[in-house]
Design an enzyme around this catalytic site. Sequence first.
Site, PDB file in Angstrom:
ATOM      1  N   LYS A  33       0.757  -1.020   0.081  1.00 19.74           N
ATOM      2  CA  LYS A  33      -0.138  -0.009   0.101  1.00 19.74           C
ATOM      3  C   LYS A  33       0.934   1.283  -0.035  1.00 19.74           C
ATOM      4  CE  LYS A  33      -3.848  -2.472   2.199  1.00 19.74           C
ATOM      5  NZ  LYS A  33      -4.611  -2.794   2.952  1.00 19.74           N
TER       6      LYS A  33
ATOM      7  N   ASP B 110     -10.890   2.733   3.413  1.00 18.70           N
ATOM      8  CA  ASP B 110     -11.436   1.448   3.203  1.00 18.70           C
ATOM      9  C   ASP B 110     -12.950   1.267   3.129  1.00 18.70           C
ATOM     10  OD1 ASP B 110      -9.188  -0.212   3.383  1.00 18.70           O
ATOM     11  OD2 ASP B 110      -8.928  -0.312   5.493  1.00 18.70           O
TER      12      ASP B 110
ATOM     13  N   GLN C  72      -4.831  -1.436   9.364  1.00 17.20           N
ATOM     14  CA  GLN C  72      -4.678  -2.781   8.712  1.00 17.20           C
ATOM     15  C   GLN C  72      -5.242  -3.877   9.730  1.00 17.20           C
ATOM     16  OE1 GLN C  72      -3.316  -3.474   5.594  1.00 17.20           O
ATOM     17  NE2 GLN C  72      -4.067  -5.540   6.041  1.00 17.20           N
TER      18      GLN C  72
END
Length: 279
Positions: free
Chosen positions: A52, A119, A96
């Site tokens: 990422k 997200d 995460q």
Amino acid sequence: MANLIDGKRISQEIKDELKEKTAGLKRQGIEGCLAVIQVGADPASTVYVRNKKRACEYIGIESRSFELPEETTQEQLLELIQNLNTDELVNGILVQLPVPDQIDENKIIQAIAPQKDVDGFHPQNVGALTSGLPGFVSCTPAGVIQLLKRSGISIAGKNCVVVGRSNIVGKPMALLMLREHATVTIAHSRTQNLKEVCRQADILIVAVGKPKLIDASYVKEGAVVIDVGIHRNEDQKLCGDVDFDSVSAHAGAITPVPGGVGPMTIAMLMYNCVQAMTR
Ligand code: NDP
């Protein structure tokens, strides 16, 4: 033999478009910054986080890393998120997952400001998707839609079966296919006659987390098959939820693992980051 849906190529195409967009935004004085938080040192999470951050660098936005120890408390993590929520230089926040057991994942998701929730997991963004309002969409399902569209596969009016009903993949996937005017069925572990249900699909999207569960007997001749699953087999080789060798012989189009849905997730995360910059 099925056509291969090339996630590597399509994700690269999207990242190149975003790179151009961020360059334009920079010229207007708009900078992007994604805060990436990892709690603990789970090896798979470390790889995802690294990829990422690399993608941020590629498209031209800053990534700010927060690597917290395994024993971090929920309060400490919530405090960091609060600080990032009010930091005007940060426009996206990503924690995460999974987080260690002492931390309640839902509390963390809900603490992230919805306008920085790249997200797309915050209930406000999930609600926006359900009601057809603008908001961040969960990256993996959004990536599947791009794979289909950019491969020239039409969705409207098609029978779509989504196998799996998780909050991050199955449910938003079904909502997105509905938004694209497919007729959608959601199957899960309690579905009866799964094989027959799957065989109705013009587009079969599989996100069950069971290696090679879906073989050719689940797939209608000529159907489009999207495999979201990622697993490592005994030989450390990657495979999906779909038995590629068996299904590719009679599907119309199929995503490989690796190189299908996987790279799209990060490309769509970058897409959400650029959206966050322009809000
Ligand atoms: P979850 O474990 O959260 O959900 C799995 C779903 O599959 C559940 O809804 C479950 O049903 C259903 N299911 C399990 N077994 C069966 C079965 N035998 N028959 C029918 N349905 C079944 O997984 P995720 O949605 O998070 O992930 C799914 C897969 O996708 C995993 O392999 C994961 O690694 C991968 N993944 C890949 C990503 C990528 O970037 N490519 C991103 C995210 C996930 P029930 O609800 O009834 O329990």
